[in-house]
Design a protein around this motif. Structure first.
Motif, PDB file in Angstrom:
ATOM      1  N   SER A 168      66.693  48.228 -68.405  1.00 53.60           N
ATOM      2  CA  SER A 168      65.451  48.197 -69.178  1.00 53.60           C
ATOM      3  C   SER A 168      65.838  47.849 -70.608  1.00 53.60           C
ATOM      4  CB  SER A 168      64.750  49.555 -69.119  1.00 53.60           C
ATOM      5  OG  SER A 168      65.608  50.564 -69.593  1.00 53.60           O
ATOM      6  N   GLY A 169      65.313  46.750 -71.104  1.00 57.93           N
ATOM      7  CA  GLY A 169      65.681  46.333 -72.460  1.00 57.93           C
ATOM      8  C   GLY A 169      66.835  45.357 -72.451  1.00 57.93           C
ATOM      9  N   ALA A 170      67.556  45.309 -73.582  1.00 65.00           N
ATOM     10  CA  ALA A 170      68.623  44.319 -73.750  1.00 65.00           C
ATOM     11  C   ALA A 170      69.729  44.535 -72.731  1.00 65.00           C
ATOM     12  CB  ALA A 170      69.197  44.422 -75.162  1.00 65.00           C
ATOM     13  N   ALA A 171      70.268  43.434 -72.221  1.00 64.39           N
ATOM     14  CA  ALA A 171      71.340  43.519 -71.218  1.00 64.39           C
ATOM     15  C   ALA A 171      72.621  44.029 -71.878  1.00 64.39           C
ATOM     16  CB  ALA A 171      71.579  42.147 -70.614  1.00 64.39           C
ATOM     17  N   PRO A 172      73.434  44.775 -71.122  1.00 65.18           N
ATOM     18  CA  PRO A 172      74.713  45.210 -71.680  1.00 65.18           C
ATOM     19  C   PRO A 172      75.676  44.033 -71.799  1.00 65.18           C
ATOM     20  CG  PRO A 172      74.593  45.791 -69.357  1.00 65.18           C
ATOM     21  CD  PRO A 172      73.261  45.200 -69.721  1.00 65.18           C
ATOM     22  N   ARG A 173      76.669  44.201 -72.655  1.00 60.94           N
ATOM     23  CA  ARG A 173      77.742  43.215 -72.764  1.00 60.94           C
ATOM     24  C   ARG A 173      79.031  43.837 -72.225  1.00 60.94           C
ATOM     25  NH1 ARG A 173      76.477  41.165 -78.742  1.00 60.94           N
ATOM     26  NH2 ARG A 173      74.547  40.048 -78.292  1.00 60.94           N
ATOM     27  N   THR A 174      80.037  42.989 -72.044  1.00 62.28           N
ATOM     28  CA  THR A 174      81.300  43.496 -71.485  1.00 62.28           C
ATOM     29  C   THR A 174      82.440  43.328 -72.475  1.00 62.28           C
ATOM     30  OG1 THR A 174      81.858  41.358 -70.501  1.00 62.28           O
ATOM     31  CG2 THR A 174      80.629  42.891 -69.119  1.00 62.28           C
ATOM     32  N   PHE A 175      83.441  44.207 -72.339  1.00 60.22           N
ATOM     33  CA  PHE A 175      84.738  43.981 -72.990  1.00 60.22           C
ATOM     34  C   PHE A 175      85.818  44.424 -72.010  1.00 60.22           C
ATOM     35  CE2 PHE A 175      83.411  48.235 -74.417  1.00 60.22           C
ATOM     36  CZ  PHE A 175      84.556  49.018 -74.323  1.00 60.22           C
ATOM     37  N   ARG A 176      87.000  43.840 -72.177  1.00 60.90           N
ATOM     38  CA  ARG A 176      88.085  44.132 -71.245  1.00 60.90           C
ATOM     39  C   ARG A 176      88.618  45.542 -71.464  1.00 60.90           C
ATOM     40  NH1 ARG A 176      91.223  39.875 -69.158  1.00 60.90           N
ATOM     41  NH2 ARG A 176      92.890  41.365 -68.763  1.00 60.90           N
TER      42      ARG A 176
END
Length: 427
Positions: free
Chosen positions: A281-289
């Protein structure tokens, strides 16, 4: 690792279900010359539908979902004399075990088949190849909400600092916890352990542990557990504390971040995006290694699914050779949510930018390590309440429940060494 539950026992219900599935297959082929090629898979729902689209381009193939416990399903089918032509197995340990029992025939992949060095030899025994990798999982990712964590940590020490800053007494009740974790699923905890172990030890030691040739009480194992204790024991690290985390399943830990906003970060593989798509819900998460000891250190743990052919099936062997071609999985690549273990697949084939980046990682890193728990023998490999999954849950309960790190590590290494001995491997 290994998101697939595994239990060596064969229940009467499994036997009956397997026998019925065999009978249905024979019936389905009657009157049409040859029966369908039958493939047993662990996948369900969206993954199952995508794989059916893939094999529909090959010809008359019938795909059966064996559910989470494909090992029990296949043992039952073997006893009933109704083994499928092909199975897609979630653990290389099963491939080697079945091959040694004489259940499988050798396979020859297509000419364009090429996988990372860390995966190449896991499907061979006695110098012969008994499986080909058909799907990969990248298991070294954190997912975070950029609005709550604009600058993700780039080293292990930074991760600990961020967790202390976002957790701890001043923040209690005033916002989301730093970390969600699905500790009810032991494979989540083994995935954490494997990423840390890959960073603190040499590739040779990591693979020796998997083979049963290294000591579970060694300095490297203790160093990895010490690092986990440092993070997991941070006050306020998890929503509701360690006891709630042990009741939280993997999917719920992702939902805690992307929907309930109860936590800022969650660690798990590229398959997290299936849950994100369903619940965000809302902004999509981002990823980091997954962060290593230094800025430059980024371990890369991979899991994967391998196709095998049961003895006597020539048509199964042809299908598996076809599946080993990079282009076979085109429909799934187009739909997204698929990462090929075959590094000859052009990067441009990935519509999905996260998967394109992960596919690049598989090609460019020399630090690929295959999921350790998926390589361990017998019950040590882990399943609900058993093996390394259970040992890591006990360790998590200790370090989040106030047991001193040194004592928690002593208990865990003792349990790991005992489990390795009883599985017939390791010291």
């Amino acid at each position: 690792g290994g998101g697939v539950r595994h239990d060596g026992r064969v229940s009467r219900r499994t036997l009956l279900r397997a026998g019925a599935a065999g009978a249905v297959t024979v019936a389905a082929g009657c009157g049409r010359g040859e029966p369908s090629i039958q493939v047993a898979v662990v996948w369900s729902t969206g993954e199952l539908a995508r794989f059916r689209e893939v094999v529909a381009r090959y010809g008359d193939v019938r795909v059966v979902s064996a559910g989470n416990d494909i090992d029990a399903f296949l043992r039952a089918r073997h006893l009933a004399g109704t083994s499928p032509d092909v199975a897609i197995l979630p653990r290389p340990g099963l491939v080697v075990e079945y091959a040694r029992r004489g259940w499988l025939r050798e396979v020859t992949p297509s000419g364009g088949y090429a996988v990372p060095v860390g995966m190449a030899d896991l499907l061979t025994t006695g110098g012969r190849r008994y499986g080909v990798w058909v799907k990969a999982a990248h298991k070294s990712l954190f997912w975070h909400l950029p609005s709550l964590l604009p600058d993700p940590p780039r080293s292990w020490d930074e991760l600990v600092q961020v967790t202390r800053r976002l957790g701890g007494p001043p923040r209690r009740g005033a916002g989301p916890a730093p970390l969600a974790i699905g500790a009810a699923d032991g494979w989540v905890l083994t995935d954490w352990f494997e990423n840390v172990l890959a960073d603190v030890t040499t590739p040779g030691f990591y693979s020796a542990l998997a083979r049963g040739d290294a000591d579970w009480g060694s300095r490297s194992v203790r160093a990895a557990l010490d690092r986990l204790a440092e993070l997991w024991s941070v006050e306020g690290a998890f929503p509701g504390g360690g006891r709630r985390a042990l009741l939280t399943q993997y999917e719920d830990s992702v939902i805690d971040v992307v929907h309930r906003r109860r936590a800022v970060m969650v660690f798990e593989g590229d398959f997290v995006d299936d849950v994100v798509r369903a619940f965000s819900s809302g902004a999509a998460p981002r990823t980091f290694r997954f962060p290593g000891a230094r800025m430059a250190d980024r371990p890369l743990i991979v899991g994967g699914d391998a196709a095998v052919v049961f003895a006597g099936s020539d048509r199964g062997a042809d299908l598996v050779r076809w599946l080993s071609e990079g282009s076979a999985f085109g429909p799934w690549l187009d739909a997204g949510g698929y990462l090929s273990p075959n590094v000859s697949v052009p990067l441009a084939s990935y519509r999905d930018p996260v998967r394109r980046e992960l596919a690049t990682d598989l090609r460019t890193t020399d630090a690929v390590r295959f999921d350790l728990s998926d390589q361990l023998p017998g019950p040590f490999t882990g399943s609900d309440g058993v093996g390394i999954w259970r040992i890591m849950q006990d360790f998590f309960a200790d370090v989040t429940g106030g047991v001193a790190a040194g004592e928690a590590i002593r208990r865990a290494t003792g349990q790991l060494a005992a489990a390795a001995r009883s599985a017939g491997g390791g010291r």
